[in-house]
Write a protein that holds these residues in place. Structure first.
Motif, PDB file in Angstrom:
ATOM      1  N   CYS A 159       2.384  24.195  97.388  1.00  0.00           N
ATOM      2  CA  CYS A 159       3.638  23.600  96.751  1.00  0.00           C
ATOM      3  C   CYS A 159       4.143  22.394  97.699  1.00  0.00           C
ATOM      4  CB  CYS A 159       4.789  24.412  96.617  1.00  0.00           C
ATOM      5  SG  CYS A 159       4.913  25.467  97.900  1.00  0.00           S
ATOM      6  N   GLN A 160       3.907  22.718  99.093  1.00  0.00           N
ATOM      7  CA  GLN A 160       4.496  21.874  99.983  1.00  0.00           C
ATOM      8  C   GLN A 160       3.616  20.723 100.161  1.00  0.00           C
ATOM      9  OE1 GLN A 160       4.474  24.589 103.271  1.00  0.00           O
ATOM     10  NE2 GLN A 160       3.469  22.971 104.524  1.00  0.00           N
ATOM     11  N   SER A 161       2.487  20.896 100.043  1.00  0.00           N
ATOM     12  CA  SER A 161       1.324  19.512 100.097  1.00  0.00           C
ATOM     13  C   SER A 161       1.460  18.581  99.242  1.00  0.00           C
ATOM     14  CB  SER A 161      -0.058  20.102 100.012  1.00  0.00           C
ATOM     15  OG  SER A 161      -0.238  20.574  98.427  1.00  0.00           O
ATOM     16  N   GLN A 162       2.282  19.049  98.081  1.00  0.00           N
ATOM     17  CA  GLN A 162       2.583  17.944  96.894  1.00  0.00           C
ATOM     18  C   GLN A 162       3.966  17.744  96.912  1.00  0.00           C
ATOM     19  OE1 GLN A 162      -0.271  17.211  94.517  1.00  0.00           O
ATOM     20  NE2 GLN A 162      -1.375  18.351  96.026  1.00  0.00           N
ATOM     21  N   CYS A 163       4.928  18.135  97.794  1.00  0.00           N
ATOM     22  CA  CYS A 163       6.424  17.903  97.382  1.00  0.00           C
ATOM     23  C   CYS A 163       6.799  16.683  98.112  1.00  0.00           C
ATOM     24  CB  CYS A 163       7.037  18.923  98.149  1.00  0.00           C
ATOM     25  SG  CYS A 163       8.950  18.762  98.384  1.00  0.00           S
ATOM     26  N   PRO A 164       7.359  15.860  97.302  1.00  0.00           N
ATOM     27  CA  PRO A 164       7.991  14.490  97.902  1.00  0.00           C
ATOM     28  C   PRO A 164       8.966  14.344  98.993  1.00  0.00           C
ATOM     29  CG  PRO A 164       8.573  14.791  95.575  1.00  0.00           C
ATOM     30  CD  PRO A 164       7.806  15.944  96.047  1.00  0.00           C
ATOM     31  N   ALA A 165       9.631  15.571  98.984  1.00  0.00           N
ATOM     32  CA  ALA A 165      10.617  15.710  99.935  1.00  0.00           C
ATOM     33  C   ALA A 165      10.096  15.907 101.317  1.00  0.00           C
ATOM     34  CB  ALA A 165      11.603  16.642  99.654  1.00  0.00           C
ATOM     35  N   TRP A 166       9.144  17.030 101.324  1.00  0.00           N
ATOM     36  CA  TRP A 166       8.401  17.469 102.741  1.00  0.00           C
ATOM     37  C   TRP A 166       7.407  16.655 103.167  1.00  0.00           C
ATOM     38  CZ3 TRP A 166       9.337  21.043 106.015  1.00  0.00           C
ATOM     39  CH2 TRP A 166       8.380  21.479 106.817  1.00  0.00           C
ATOM     40  N   ASN A 167       6.833  15.644 102.263  1.00  0.00           N
ATOM     41  CA  ASN A 167       5.789  14.600 102.625  1.00  0.00           C
ATOM     42  C   ASN A 167       6.531  13.324 103.213  1.00  0.00           C
ATOM     43  OD1 ASN A 167       3.062  15.484 102.167  1.00  0.00           O
ATOM     44  ND2 ASN A 167       3.906  16.301 100.518  1.00  0.00           N
ATOM     45  N   THR A 168       7.868  13.231 103.011  1.00  0.00           N
ATOM     46  CA  THR A 168       8.656  12.095 103.368  1.00  0.00           C
ATOM     47  C   THR A 168       9.566  12.518 104.602  1.00  0.00           C
ATOM     48  OG1 THR A 168      10.167  12.248 101.616  1.00  0.00           O
ATOM     49  CG2 THR A 168       8.428  10.748 101.443  1.00  0.00           C
TER      50      THR A 168
END
Lengths: 738, 225
Positions: free
Chosen positions: A303-312
């Motif tokens: 999930c986190q690998s795709q999450c726009p919030a986490w990835n920014t």
């Protein structure tokens, strides 16, 4: 040297003791988990349509359909899962061997064909597990957070638990194979030569005397059962619990998937009284599927690998959100079960308790950085509801529904939400649209066009109601798209009409902010008008409107066939009613809007329309289709400030620029705003040249190719064609644009 | 009528079009802060636009047990099942009473003894009395604290003080005979409306508990028709 009888007694005593200890702890924990899930809120719809649920379970658990989407770890997982099923028979045989050295499973007598087949499978999958353990170890080492920090999908996961699983699996395998080798040497392995590896191992023990063999059996049996029991108890207390709960989590999952319509707990405004809790303010307010979600998270981090919030660089991480809720639930579990959590919530004195901090904790903070909040304010409000986590989760956790339930409590019960979103709510309440444009200006986009407006009833001969949407009526870039689409429909001979001033916001942003009151108000109004005029088929350019009209309005009595303009236009091209011809020799990359793609699974229609423009060279971004990366505007984020980390739209435009395109196409007015703004920022900072990359709705390409007189303003995303453009009060402009 | 006040602390909503917080926002913040009534005051809104908003706010109020009072539109209050309606002196209180169902509360603005008598005769359950002059109610005649006391002594139904009521002035109004207070900018215009409502609630609770000459006398009034 002890005699065989003594060894037998020791084996039975130790074996039973190991089983007993494991069973004691396991039963206590299972009882706790089961009682807790039964104490959660009921979700009646999740226990309906059982046949379909069984089919889904077979596909997703037995056939491992979803997890195989990530090829390497997926194949490893599928193998270890099937091996896990087969290995249960080995452990059952070992338990039987405590009492009877020649034990074989009922239905599998020594020498029978099926016993041989089972023996082969046991040995085969045993060896497979050795390979998969090595594979998982390599993945865990190569993707360790120590090396790649927050970009590692294991960041924040319980890493030691992951290693424990691999070591325990190895321990089970090792002890089982020694046991089977010894059985072969004793001549009591029921599987015969088909158990090829055990038979070979048996050769290593040839020539040992019977007492030594029996001592070996006893030692390895007790070790095997010890590892097995320890593993079971560990599993019940760890992220590995998914092997037991995932069957339930998948069985009770939302169908066809937990995207599109928002299925947070139903709020019936008609039935509201002082006992009504809106949304989730305490962990025990969640429905039982949410508890199963928490039990089932394996911390894999897809999930986190795709999450726009986490990835920014934002604090929201869907995995950590679920883990934090889970840890809080476990800590509060005893208090929930003995009623003291409910008493504490009523303000009663619950005496001195070790878990008083847990009882006093806020589920979600009112401002960033509150230490006694289980979920930080910025975690909750960073979500764009893009659904990438839900799409990715191999165990069907429904993150978006959980987040909106938490938002509902904050917004409606505590009136706590990012203050800048208040402008959007006020504008919807007051003007019927988030921009604050107002009904009288809803037709400004149509100036100079002959657009039919519905008065009382839609003419039955009219094919489509064209739902313009607030962006399509008030945002300058989107107004141009609206004009284009209207003209394209005219060119193709499609009859349509618009609602004009009778149209209002669908309420999508309000609902995803948690303001269900306002959403339901808009839904009731719109459904009433749509039913009144007799609308059946609707076309819209906005995926958010599409999602609400098609998937959420049925709950309010509005049943319409809704298509996106990409679907209608590509169909018109296929039918030859639109014939785009240009010699546009440009590289085009298409950005999948979340609410068109993941939420409604429209991926091909816009691509088909783009491909139909002769000469275009489509190129895909690394993250596309169902892996598309959000523009940053969903979940009412359009109306909030974004001041943590990198801006989501910058991350996406950088990815798009990486494909060296001339044009970035979208199919959503919000995506167009976000990406066009981001492209403008990249021109300002010199990353790209002025006019090097233009961001347009895909329909612009068709308009350029089909409509006359498009040349003068067809080249820029910001062509100001429509006269008398509305520019609202600057303080009410979307925060996302500032 | 009920002998006690229909509410002690009422938040009056403001219109976004007039630069205020929106109705929903004010109402939810006030409810979260613990008010026991919300007055939906949306001058200029046609009834058909007001109805869905009133329905939603009725639901929101029902959840905390608070009363939703619809200003100027008894027919909307009746249609959505709100707790009641409030009308001014320009409106006909008899007509308003007729539009409401028997269980619904009618509030009427009153500024002198004649108006009190007329409103009570029409079936008002409480009277709204402007105590201090404000910008929002410039034309309404403010009766002052003494006037409030006089009207209170004469009125068989509870009075609600409105106009210029704030955290500072609420205890004075309650001590002078008001059974409850209605506030506009003290909640709707506060930087943190939830906190403002919570503070007012505490002040009103304290004033009502401490002051035997104020709100408490209202409940000792003999019940009428």
């Amino acid at each position: 040297m002890p005699d065989i009888e003594t060894v037998d007694v020791v084996r039975i005593a130790l074996g039973l003791a190991a089983l007993g200890v494991a069973a004691f702890f396991a039963v206590a924990r299972i009882r706790f988990l089961a009682r807790l899930v039964l104490a959660a809120q009921p979700m009646p719809e999740r226990t309906q349509r059982l046949g379909r649920r069984v089919r889904y379970l077979v596909q997703h658990v037995l056939a491992q359909q979803k997890i195989l989407k990530w090829t390497a770890p997926g194949i490893l997982h599928a193998l270890i899962f099937w091996a896990f099923l087969v290995s249960q028979t080995k452990s059952l045989e070992a338990i039987g061997e405590i009492f009877d050295p020649a034990f074989s499973l009922p239905g599998f007598p020594a020498g029978a064909t099926q016993t041989g087949v089972l023996g082969f499978l046991q040995d085969f999958f045993g060896l497979v597990v050795l390979v998969t353990i090595a594979g998982f170890a390599i993945i865990r080492l190569s993707q360790h957070p120590r090396r790649s920090g927050r970009s590692s999908r294991f960041a924040g996961s319980n890493l030691l638990q992951g290693w424990y699983v691999l070591i325990a699996e190895f321990g089970l395998l090792y002890t089982a194979f020694v046991l089977r080798g010894v059985r072969e040497a004793k001549g009591v392995l029921p599987h015969g030569d088909a158990a090829f590896f055990s038979t070979w191992l048996g050769g290593l023990f040839d020539g040992l005397d019977p007492v030594t063999l029996d001592v070996l059996t006893t030692a390895f049996l007790v070790a095997h059962i010890g590892v097995l029991g320890g593993f079971l108890v560990f599993t019940l207390h760890s992220k590995h619990l998914h092997i037991l709960t995932n069957v339930f989590n998948v069985f009770f999952a939302r169908h066809p998937k937990a995207l599109g319509k928002l299925e947070s707990q139903t709020i019936d405004l008609e039935e509201m009284d002082e006992d009504t809790v809106l949304g989730v303010g305490k962990v025990e307010d969640f429905g039982f599927k949410r508890f199963l979600d928490m039990y089932s998270c394996t911390e894999c981090g897809r999930c986190q690998s795709q999450c726009p919030a986490w990835n920014t660089g934002k604090p929201l991480n869907p995995k950590l959100l679920i883990m934090d809720l889970r840890d809080h639930l476990y800590a509060k579990g005893d208090a929930i079960l003995d009623g003291s959590a409910a008493a504490h919530a009523r303000g009663e004195d619950v005496g001195e308790r070790a878990d008083v901090d847990v009882l006093n904790a806020m589920l979600v903070g009112d401002e960033p950085g509150q230490p006694d909040a289980v979920i930080d304010y910025d975690v909750l409000w960073s979500c764009t509801t893009c659904g990438a986590c839900v799409e990715e989760c191999p165990v069907d956790i429904e993150h978006v529904d959980a987040i909106v339930d938490l938002r509902r409590y904050k917004a409606m019960m505590e009136s706590s939400f990012p203050p800048e979103a208040g402008a959007m709510l006020r504008n919807i309440e007051n003007s019927g649209d988030p921009w604050g444009g107002g009904a009288p200006k809803r037709l400004d986009w149509a100036e100079g066009l002959d657009v039919p407006v519905v008065e009382d009833r839609l003419d039955p001969a009219t094919e489509y109601l064209f739902w313009v949407g607030c962006a399509g009526a008030f945002d300058d870039r989107a107004k141009k798209v609206t004009r284009n689409v209207a003209q394209l429909l005219d060119a193709a001979g499609v009859t349509y009409a618009v609602l004009g001033p009778q149209e209002s916001c669908t309420g999508d942003s309000a609902r995803r902010l948690g303001m269900e009151y306002l959403f339901q108000m808009m839904a009731e109004q719109n459904v009433e008008i749509l039913n009144q005029i007799g609308a059946t088929k609707i076309v819209t350019t906005c995926p958010h409107c599409l999602n609400t009209l098609a998937n959420e309005y049925p709950d309010f009595g509005g049943h319409f066939e809704v298509v996106h303009h990409s679907q209608l236009l590509s169909q018109l091209i296929a039918e030859g009613r639109l014939a785009p011809h240009t010699d546009l020799d440009q590289t085009i990359t298409y950005h999948d809007p979340c609410y068109l793609g993941r939420h409604n699974e429209v991926y091909d229609a816009p691509r088909a329309a783009i491909d139909a423009v002769a000469g275009t060279q489509p190129v895909e971004m690394p993250r596309s289709r169902n892996h598309s990366f959000c523009c940053g505007a969903g979940g009412a984020r359009m109306w909030m400030e974004e001041d943590i980390g990198k801006r989501v739209n910058h991350d996406r435009i950088d990815e798009a620029i990486g494909t060296e395109p001339d044009v970035v196409c979208t199919a959503c007015p919000f995506c167009t705003v976000m990406l066009d703004d981001a492209a403008g920022d990249r021109v300002s900072d010199g990353t790209i040249g002025e006019g090097q990359v233009r961001v347009v709705d895909f329909s612009q390409l068709l308009a350029d190719a089909v409509l006359p007189h498009q040349g003068e303003d067809g080249q820029g995303g910001n062509g100001h064609r429509a006269a008398d453009e509305h520019s609202g009060d600057p303080t009410d402009a979307p925060a996302g644009q500032q | 009528m009920s002998a006690s006040a229909p509410f002690r602390l009422c938040a009056v909503t403001t219109d976004a079009a007039a630069g205020g917080r929106g109705h929903t926002e004010v109402a939810l913040a006030a409810l979260a802060g613990g008010v026991d009534a919300v007055q939906l005051r949306a001058p200029g809104w046609p009834a058909e636009d007001l109805r869905p908003l009133a329905a939603v706010l009725t639901a929101a109020c029902a959840r905390t047990g608070a009363a939703l009072i619809v200003n100027d539109h008894p027919e909307v209050a009746a249609a959505v099942g709100a707790a009641g309606a409030h009308v001014g002196q320009d409106d006909d209180p008899f007509a308003a009473r007729a539009r409401l169902s028997p269980g619904q509360i009618l509030g009427v603005s009153a500024g002198d003894l004649d108006e009190v008598e007329a409103a009570v005769a029409a079936g008002a359950d409480y009277l709204g009395v402007t105590v201090w002059p404000t910008a929002t109610k410039a034309e309404a005649s403010a009766v002052g604290v003494e006037g409030l006391g006089r009207l209170s002594a004469a009125s068989p139904v509870p009075l609600v003080a409105i106009g210029g009521v704030s955290a500072a002035t609420a205890p004075t109004a309650l001590a002078a005979g008001a059974a409850g207070v209605a506030v506009v900018s003290a909640i709707a215009g506060a930087p943190d409306p939830v906190a403002a409502a919570r503070e007012l609630r505490a002040i009103v609770d304290r004033a009502c508990a401490e002051d035997p000459g104020g709100a408490a006398t209202t409940s000792e009034l003999p019940p009428t028709g």
